[in-house]
Design a protein around this motif. Sequence first.
Motif, PDB file in Angstrom:
ATOM      1  N   LYS A 148      44.201  29.469  33.525  1.00  0.00           N
ATOM      2  CA  LYS A 148      43.498  30.694  33.135  1.00  0.00           C
ATOM      3  C   LYS A 148      43.138  30.623  31.657  1.00  0.00           C
ATOM      4  O   LYS A 148      43.847  29.993  30.872  1.00  0.00           O
ATOM      5  CB  LYS A 148      44.366  31.931  33.401  1.00  0.00           C
ATOM      6  CG  LYS A 148      45.657  31.976  32.565  1.00  0.00           C
ATOM      7  CD  LYS A 148      46.487  33.182  32.935  1.00  0.00           C
ATOM      8  CE  LYS A 148      47.762  33.271  32.106  1.00  0.00           C
ATOM      9  NZ  LYS A 148      47.546  33.605  30.699  1.00  0.00           N
ATOM     10  N   GLY A 149      42.008  31.227  31.291  1.00  0.00           N
ATOM     11  CA  GLY A 149      41.681  31.343  29.871  1.00  0.00           C
ATOM     12  C   GLY A 149      40.607  30.417  29.365  1.00  0.00           C
ATOM     13  O   GLY A 149      40.349  30.400  28.161  1.00  0.00           O
ATOM     14  N   GLU A 150      39.952  29.645  30.239  1.00  0.00           N
ATOM     15  CA  GLU A 150      38.985  28.663  29.757  1.00  0.00           C
ATOM     16  C   GLU A 150      37.663  29.282  29.310  1.00  0.00           C
ATOM     17  O   GLU A 150      36.929  28.662  28.543  1.00  0.00           O
ATOM     18  CB  GLU A 150      38.741  27.601  30.828  1.00  0.00           C
ATOM     19  CG  GLU A 150      39.946  26.713  31.057  1.00  0.00           C
ATOM     20  CD  GLU A 150      39.687  25.598  32.053  1.00  0.00           C
ATOM     21  OE1 GLU A 150      38.890  24.691  31.722  1.00  0.00           O
ATOM     22  OE2 GLU A 150      40.264  25.627  33.155  1.00  0.00           O
ATOM     23  N   ASN A 151      37.346  30.467  29.800  1.00  0.00           N
ATOM     24  CA  ASN A 151      36.118  31.124  29.348  1.00  0.00           C
ATOM     25  C   ASN A 151      36.339  31.640  27.928  1.00  0.00           C
ATOM     26  O   ASN A 151      37.202  32.493  27.703  1.00  0.00           O
ATOM     27  CB  ASN A 151      35.764  32.280  30.286  1.00  0.00           C
ATOM     28  CG  ASN A 151      34.420  32.903  29.970  1.00  0.00           C
ATOM     29  OD1 ASN A 151      34.121  33.207  28.818  1.00  0.00           O
ATOM     30  ND2 ASN A 151      33.606  33.108  30.981  1.00  0.00           N
ATOM     31  N   PRO A 152      35.572  31.164  26.937  1.00  0.00           N
ATOM     32  CA  PRO A 152      35.860  31.520  25.550  1.00  0.00           C
ATOM     33  C   PRO A 152      35.434  32.931  25.169  1.00  0.00           C
ATOM     34  O   PRO A 152      35.769  33.394  24.075  1.00  0.00           O
ATOM     35  CB  PRO A 152      35.057  30.487  24.749  1.00  0.00           C
ATOM     36  CG  PRO A 152      33.914  30.129  25.635  1.00  0.00           C
ATOM     37  CD  PRO A 152      34.475  30.180  27.035  1.00  0.00           C
ATOM     38  N   PHE A 153      34.734  33.649  26.066  1.00  0.00           N
ATOM     39  CA  PHE A 153      34.211  34.964  25.723  1.00  0.00           C
ATOM     40  C   PHE A 153      35.129  36.111  26.133  1.00  0.00           C
ATOM     41  O   PHE A 153      34.802  37.271  25.898  1.00  0.00           O
ATOM     42  CB  PHE A 153      32.834  35.172  26.365  1.00  0.00           C
ATOM     43  CG  PHE A 153      31.747  34.353  25.734  1.00  0.00           C
ATOM     44  CD1 PHE A 153      31.059  34.815  24.620  1.00  0.00           C
ATOM     45  CD2 PHE A 153      31.409  33.111  26.245  1.00  0.00           C
ATOM     46  CE1 PHE A 153      30.056  34.057  24.027  1.00  0.00           C
ATOM     47  CE2 PHE A 153      30.407  32.352  25.666  1.00  0.00           C
ATOM     48  CZ  PHE A 153      29.726  32.826  24.546  1.00  0.00           C
ATOM     49  N   THR A 154      36.259  35.807  26.760  1.00  0.00           N
ATOM     50  CA  THR A 154      37.159  36.870  27.193  1.00  0.00           C
ATOM     51  C   THR A 154      38.598  36.381  27.169  1.00  0.00           C
ATOM     52  O   THR A 154      38.872  35.203  27.410  1.00  0.00           O
ATOM     53  CB  THR A 154      36.792  37.370  28.597  1.00  0.00           C
ATOM     54  OG1 THR A 154      37.674  38.433  28.971  1.00  0.00           O
ATOM     55  CG2 THR A 154      36.871  36.254  29.632  1.00  0.00           C
ATOM     56  N   ALA A 161      43.144  38.144  36.673  1.00  0.00           N
ATOM     57  CA  ALA A 161      41.754  38.302  36.241  1.00  0.00           C
ATOM     58  C   ALA A 161      41.706  38.417  34.727  1.00  0.00           C
ATOM     59  O   ALA A 161      42.691  38.792  34.081  1.00  0.00           O
ATOM     60  CB  ALA A 161      41.124  39.545  36.880  1.00  0.00           C
ATOM     61  N   ALA A 162      40.549  38.095  34.167  1.00  0.00           N
ATOM     62  CA  ALA A 162      40.352  38.210  32.731  1.00  0.00           C
ATOM     63  C   ALA A 162      40.367  39.673  32.304  1.00  0.00           C
ATOM     64  O   ALA A 162      40.125  40.581  33.110  1.00  0.00           O
ATOM     65  CB  ALA A 162      39.023  37.567  32.333  1.00  0.00           C
ATOM     66  N   ASP A 163      40.619  39.903  31.026  1.00  0.00           N
ATOM     67  CA  ASP A 163      40.651  41.275  30.523  1.00  0.00           C
ATOM     68  C   ASP A 163      39.300  41.955  30.706  1.00  0.00           C
ATOM     69  O   ASP A 163      39.230  43.142  31.035  1.00  0.00           O
ATOM     70  CB  ASP A 163      41.057  41.276  29.046  1.00  0.00           C
ATOM     71  CG  ASP A 163      42.548  41.096  28.871  1.00  0.00           C
ATOM     72  OD1 ASP A 163      43.130  40.271  29.608  1.00  0.00           O
ATOM     73  OD2 ASP A 163      43.134  41.760  28.005  1.00  0.00           O
ATOM     74  N   VAL A 164      38.216  41.207  30.476  1.00  0.00           N
ATOM     75  CA  VAL A 164      36.862  41.693  30.752  1.00  0.00           C
ATOM     76  C   VAL A 164      36.206  40.625  31.630  1.00  0.00           C
ATOM     77  O   VAL A 164      35.697  39.624  31.124  1.00  0.00           O
ATOM     78  CB  VAL A 164      36.057  41.930  29.474  1.00  0.00           C
ATOM     79  CG1 VAL A 164      34.637  42.402  29.816  1.00  0.00           C
ATOM     80  CG2 VAL A 164      36.757  42.964  28.582  1.00  0.00           C
ATOM     81  N   PRO A 165      36.239  40.788  32.937  1.00  0.00           N
ATOM     82  CA  PRO A 165      35.671  39.772  33.827  1.00  0.00           C
ATOM     83  C   PRO A 165      34.174  39.581  33.605  1.00  0.00           C
ATOM     84  O   PRO A 165      33.458  40.514  33.252  1.00  0.00           O
ATOM     85  CB  PRO A 165      35.957  40.338  35.227  1.00  0.00           C
ATOM     86  CG  PRO A 165      37.125  41.256  35.031  1.00  0.00           C
ATOM     87  CD  PRO A 165      36.920  41.863  33.675  1.00  0.00           C
ATOM     88  N   ASP A 166      33.736  38.353  33.806  1.00  0.00           N
ATOM     89  CA  ASP A 166      32.323  37.982  33.713  1.00  0.00           C
ATOM     90  C   ASP A 166      31.831  37.699  35.134  1.00  0.00           C
ATOM     91  O   ASP A 166      32.257  36.722  35.747  1.00  0.00           O
ATOM     92  CB  ASP A 166      32.169  36.745  32.830  1.00  0.00           C
ATOM     93  CG  ASP A 166      30.738  36.243  32.741  1.00  0.00           C
ATOM     94  OD1 ASP A 166      29.850  36.798  33.418  1.00  0.00           O
ATOM     95  OD2 ASP A 166      30.507  35.279  31.981  1.00  0.00           O
ATOM     96  N   PRO A 167      30.964  38.544  35.680  1.00  0.00           N
ATOM     97  CA  PRO A 167      30.525  38.351  37.068  1.00  0.00           C
ATOM     98  C   PRO A 167      29.904  36.981  37.332  1.00  0.00           C
ATOM     99  O   PRO A 167      29.911  36.517  38.474  1.00  0.00           O
ATOM    100  CB  PRO A 167      29.502  39.472  37.282  1.00  0.00           C
ATOM    101  CG  PRO A 167      29.865  40.518  36.274  1.00  0.00           C
ATOM    102  CD  PRO A 167      30.378  39.763  35.082  1.00  0.00           C
ATOM    103  N   SER A 168      29.393  36.334  36.272  1.00  0.00           N
ATOM    104  CA  SER A 168      28.781  35.016  36.461  1.00  0.00           C
ATOM    105  C   SER A 168      29.785  33.874  36.437  1.00  0.00           C
ATOM    106  O   SER A 168      29.415  32.726  36.692  1.00  0.00           O
ATOM    107  CB  SER A 168      27.718  34.774  35.381  1.00  0.00           C
ATOM    108  OG  SER A 168      28.317  34.608  34.100  1.00  0.00           O
ATOM    109  N   ASP A 169      31.056  34.181  36.133  1.00  0.00           N
ATOM    110  CA  ASP A 169      32.093  33.153  36.041  1.00  0.00           C
ATOM    111  C   ASP A 169      33.220  33.500  37.009  1.00  0.00           C
ATOM    112  O   ASP A 169      34.074  34.338  36.701  1.00  0.00           O
ATOM    113  CB  ASP A 169      32.627  33.053  34.613  1.00  0.00           C
ATOM    114  CG  ASP A 169      33.695  31.976  34.456  1.00  0.00           C
ATOM    115  OD1 ASP A 169      34.020  31.294  35.458  1.00  0.00           O
ATOM    116  OD2 ASP A 169      34.206  31.813  33.336  1.00  0.00           O
ATOM    117  N   PRO A 170      33.264  32.865  38.173  1.00  0.00           N
ATOM    118  CA  PRO A 170      34.302  33.189  39.157  1.00  0.00           C
ATOM    119  C   PRO A 170      35.723  33.039  38.625  1.00  0.00           C
ATOM    120  O   PRO A 170      36.636  33.718  39.111  1.00  0.00           O
ATOM    121  CB  PRO A 170      34.026  32.206  40.294  1.00  0.00           C
ATOM    122  CG  PRO A 170      32.579  31.850  40.162  1.00  0.00           C
ATOM    123  CD  PRO A 170      32.308  31.858  38.678  1.00  0.00           C
TER     124      PRO A 170
END
Length: 250
Positions: A148-154, A161-170
Amino acid sequence: MKRHLLIIDPQEDFCNPSGALFVPGAERDIPRIAALLSQPLAAVHVTLDTHHVLDIAHPLWWRDSDGNPPAPFTIIDELTRWHAADPAHQAQSAAYVAALAQNGRYPLCIWPPHCLIGSAGHAVAAELFAALCDWEARTGQSVDYVRKGENPFTEHYSAIAADVPDPSDPATLPNQALLSALQEADEILVCGEAGSHCVANTVRDLVAHGIPAQKLTLLTDCFSPVPGFEALQSTFLSELTAVGAKITGG
């Protein structure tokens, strides 16, 4: 009884005194967690905090008006002082800070770069890793490792789930595979690091996504809070016991 062991982020950067984001007490939690693997367990799940150097919660992402990055543990809850170092990230970064204020999650905290992909600090603490390998060899089952945590924007404190999920990033959306696996458990033993952050938000999300709190046993002698955030762990424990979770340990 199907008992699952859920170990949150038992990594060198948190559990080793020389780690980038050492959590005091984690070095004593690890042997106790390793000992749990001698119990009858239907499944073992291990989450792994996983980051790039350039991450919205790391200093390199931000600058003040003089071009200086924030010091670790700076809280960014408004943008009068801070802006994204890359202007192309400014609008998304501002929207993220606003989203955190709206969703009631923790405000953005700037952490020392930690659990970097490919680094020694990303690895499972050595004593526990040896015990996990032994469990696999003894039982013929594989440990379920969850990154978990690879998306650098959240931020991604929770393993669900991420703190602010990105619908384009499953990868930032609710982890249905992990939720489905845990639904099969009669009891879920929860441990790992840190009790104030990733343990707390994972457990909250488990309950929010339909795991009965009564299935959860929180092993308080097997997780510790980030220094300065002890109240967050205490609040989490009070919340979960109020809805039926069990607590064991010191």
